[in-house]
Motif scaffolding. Sequence first.
Motif, short mmCIF file in Angstrom:
data_model
loop_
_atom_site.label_atom_id
_atom_site.label_comp_id
_atom_site.label_asym_id
_atom_site.label_seq_id
_atom_site.Cartn_x
_atom_site.Cartn_y
_atom_site.Cartn_z
N ARG A 43 0.86 -1.18 0.00
CA ARG A 43 0.00 0.00 0.00
C ARG A 43 0.90 1.23 0.00
NH1 ARG A 43 -5.34 -1.18 1.09
NH2 ARG A 43 -5.75 -3.20 2.10
N VAL A 44 0.52 2.24 -0.74
CA VAL A 44 1.33 3.45 -0.85
C VAL A 44 1.22 4.25 0.45
CG1 VAL A 44 1.74 5.59 -2.13
CG2 VAL A 44 1.00 3.53 -3.34
N PRO A 45 2.32 4.49 1.14
CA PRO A 45 2.27 5.28 2.38
C PRO A 45 1.79 6.71 2.12
CG PRO A 45 4.35 4.08 2.21
CD PRO A 45 3.67 3.96 0.88
N LEU A 46 1.26 7.31 3.16
CA LEU A 46 0.70 8.66 3.05
C LEU A 46 1.76 9.68 2.61
CD1 LEU A 46 -1.71 10.56 3.46
CD2 LEU A 46 -1.00 10.81 5.86
N ARG A 47 3.01 9.46 3.01
CA ARG A 47 4.03 10.46 2.69
C ARG A 47 4.23 10.61 1.18
NH1 ARG A 47 6.79 5.89 4.53
NH2 ARG A 47 8.39 5.02 3.12
N PHE A 48 4.04 9.53 0.42
CA PHE A 48 4.17 9.62 -1.03
C PHE A 48 2.97 10.34 -1.64
CE2 PHE A 48 6.82 5.91 -0.02
CZ PHE A 48 8.01 6.30 -0.63
N LYS A 49 1.80 10.10 -1.08
CA LYS A 49 0.60 10.78 -1.59
C LYS A 49 0.63 12.27 -1.28
CE LYS A 49 -2.26 6.62 -1.15
NZ LYS A 49 -3.45 6.00 -0.51
N MET A 50 1.12 12.61 -0.10
CA MET A 50 1.18 14.03 0.27
C MET A 50 2.21 14.77 -0.58
SD MET A 50 -1.12 14.43 2.47
CE MET A 50 -0.71 16.10 2.97
N ALA A 51 3.26 14.08 -1.02
CA ALA A 51 4.30 14.72 -1.82
C ALA A 51 3.76 15.19 -3.17
CB ALA A 51 5.47 13.77 -2.03
N ILE A 52 2.68 14.56 -3.64
CA ILE A 52 2.10 14.99 -4.91
C ILE A 52 0.77 15.70 -4.68
CG2 ILE A 52 3.22 13.18 -6.26
CD1 ILE A 52 0.65 11.57 -6.12
N GLY A 53 0.61 16.26 -3.50
CA GLY A 53 -0.57 17.04 -3.19
C GLY A 53 -1.81 16.21 -2.92
N GLY A 54 -1.61 14.96 -2.49
CA GLY A 54 -2.75 14.11 -2.16
C GLY A 54 -3.51 13.61 -3.36
N VAL A 55 -2.93 13.64 -4.57
CA VAL A 55 -3.59 13.16 -5.77
C VAL A 55 -3.52 11.64 -5.80
CG1 VAL A 55 -3.70 13.31 -8.28
CG2 VAL A 55 -2.90 15.27 -6.96
N SER A 56 -4.54 10.99 -5.29
CA SER A 56 -4.51 9.53 -5.13
C SER A 56 -4.67 8.78 -6.44
CB SER A 56 -5.62 9.09 -4.16
OG SER A 56 -6.89 9.47 -4.66
N CYS A 57 -5.17 9.46 -7.51
CA CYS A 57 -5.41 8.76 -8.76
C CYS A 57 -4.11 8.28 -9.39
CB CYS A 57 -6.17 9.66 -9.74
SG CYS A 57 -5.29 11.16 -10.21
N ILE A 58 -2.98 8.82 -8.97
CA ILE A 58 -1.69 8.36 -9.49
C ILE A 58 -1.43 6.92 -9.05
CG2 ILE A 58 0.81 8.68 -9.27
CD1 ILE A 58 -0.38 10.67 -11.12
N TYR A 59 -1.98 6.52 -7.90
CA TYR A 59 -1.74 5.20 -7.34
C TYR A 59 -2.98 4.32 -7.30
CZ TYR A 59 2.39 7.71 -5.62
OH TYR A 59 3.53 8.48 -5.53
N LYS A 60 -4.12 4.81 -7.74
CA LYS A 60 -5.39 4.08 -7.60
C LYS A 60 -5.86 3.56 -8.96
CE LYS A 60 -10.06 4.57 -5.68
NZ LYS A 60 -10.73 3.91 -6.81
N PRO A 61 -6.20 2.27 -9.05
CA PRO A 61 -6.73 1.74 -10.32
C PRO A 61 -8.06 2.39 -10.67
CG PRO A 61 -6.99 0.13 -8.55
CD PRO A 61 -6.14 1.24 -8.00
N GLN A 62 -8.31 2.54 -11.96
CA GLN A 62 -9.52 3.22 -12.42
C GLN A 62 -10.51 2.27 -13.10
OE1 GLN A 62 -9.75 6.74 -11.84
NE2 GLN A 62 -7.90 6.27 -10.67
N THR A 63 -10.05 1.09 -13.49
CA THR A 63 -10.90 0.19 -14.29
C THR A 63 -11.11 -1.16 -13.64
OG1 THR A 63 -10.14 1.27 -16.30
CG2 THR A 63 -11.17 -0.89 -16.55
N VAL A 64 -10.03 -1.81 -13.17
CA VAL A 64 -10.13 -3.17 -12.66
C VAL A 64 -9.24 -3.33 -11.44
CG1 VAL A 64 -8.34 -3.97 -14.26
CG2 VAL A 64 -9.93 -5.63 -13.26
N SER A 65 -9.72 -4.05 -10.45
CA SER A 65 -8.91 -4.37 -9.28
C SER A 65 -8.19 -5.68 -9.53
CB SER A 65 -9.77 -4.47 -8.03
OG SER A 65 -10.64 -5.59 -8.12
N LEU A 66 -6.90 -5.71 -9.21
CA LEU A 66 -6.09 -6.91 -9.32
C LEU A 66 -5.46 -7.15 -7.95
CD1 LEU A 66 -4.38 -6.15 -12.76
CD2 LEU A 66 -6.31 -7.69 -12.35
N GLY A 67 -5.88 -8.19 -7.27
CA GLY A 67 -5.39 -8.42 -5.93
C GLY A 67 -6.34 -7.89 -4.87
N PRO A 68 -5.96 -8.02 -3.61
CA PRO A 68 -6.89 -7.75 -2.50
C PRO A 68 -7.05 -6.29 -2.11
CG PRO A 68 -4.81 -8.56 -1.64
CD PRO A 68 -4.69 -8.62 -3.14
#
Length: 496
Positions: free
Chosen positions: A31-56
């Motif tokens: 899971r992407v730690p919060l510190r990486f998400k905050m470094a890009i201004g909290g833009v979670s779409c960089i790390y979040k799938p948009q179409t299909v989930s693969l894995g848990p």
Amino acid sequence: MSSWAVDMEKKLDDVEQPAKVERWLKHCIFRVPLRFKMAIGGVSCIYKPQTVSLGPFHHGDKDLKPMEEHKLRAVRHLLHRANCKTTLAELIAAVDEVVDELQDAYMDLGEEWQGKENRGKFLEMMITDGCFLLEVMRTVAAVEEKGSILMAMDYMHGDPVFSKHGIQHMKPFVQRDMLMVENQLPLMLLEKIVAAEEGKAPSTASINFMVLKFLESEDVPEGINLGLHPLDIYRTSLLNAGMKTKGDKQGQRHPQGLLKIKSWMCSCFKAHQQNIHRDRGVETEMGAPRLPRTNNPQRVVPRSAWKLSEAGIRFVPSSTRCLDDIDLDSWTLYMPKLLIDDSTAYKFHNMMVFEAMHVGTRNDVTAYVLFVKDLMDSADDVRLLVKKMILENDLADDNAAVVRLFNDLTRDVYKNRRSQLCRVRDDLEHHYINHRACVNMYEWWAHLRSNYFRSPWTVLALLTAVLFLIGDIVQSVYAVKGYDPKDHGKAKPKMN
């Protein structure tokens, strides 16, 4: 001992359980730690799938639920195909053999996926996701392979995912989600499913190749182990340093004009012949100071691509597209060509997070991004690198967007001063120190060119000024030559 002290002692005993510690080295999906998400201004779409989930980690997300039905259809088609040599029960048994390893691949796996009571739920999710990914990759390969019997014919013509029309529109979005660090499937899962389906174990190379071909990787590394997951093998394909050969470097010779006298200038102004010795990882050069290779290396102030070009450094595309194929050879900096498009941000962000989180993985991609960022201070630097075919800018915005992209990529990123590219940067600085006279000459010529040779009018004005100067010099020379001291000593005749 008070009750709170007893509770604290129990917490200390439980906090580092041997079984948990043993799994640390097995984790490869995070899971992407919060510190990486905050470094890009909290833009979670960089790390979040948009179409299909693969894995848990994103299984059950409401925005991704529509694809669950298509996953089950993929399992059905795979098992009912004529050449399939397994049943659902046999497939479950085959995957169950590695279920512990699959669970260990995920760091911070939720309790809803652990334990004997949840083993079946985890197996069902792994099999449906694995079969779906295999069916998507195979369908794309069949559609794109001319003259073949399309596997897509197993599906209805109007199938929203697996028809020829559906897969062409679905492909880029599945590709994107496959490179999310939180949205990974271990490749050993695909290996197990294919082995059960075909009745024999597939080669490691075939699994790696299938994934990389779907991800449109241009360089497929050979002779390597099975990748951990799609993101890992994709990153590996960008760093195949074994393909790098100095003798194959391409590019034209130095341009004509002032650059022709480079060797003469260097021979005249070079203080001492280079003779590099290596001792315990520290490089020194006889007769000239060498930047030390110490545990606390000196911070080298980076110079932009434009500044380096003005100092005589040439930029030439490397013989491969590997990100670590960067080398300074005399006055030439070889770098791989990079396509900058809308996918660049999420690809690099996720690879950099993987490098930061996975134990034993080098920071080669991170080092490359930091190196390129140092070269680009302005749109002029991007324009130069595009002109030299180091970058191909396919962003909808202007060249300044590329500068902003790499600034965002490197925000709050740890800078490892011991990477191979830091040594290349040190070599650039060493080049400045040992060829200072040559560098000054190049910078003088670049300044002259940019200020006086930009247009015909400035060239004409410069030539006119030079001609006037030459005229004044010639006139002064003739005046000096016509001067006679004897005549100066004679008295002038008096007028009556």
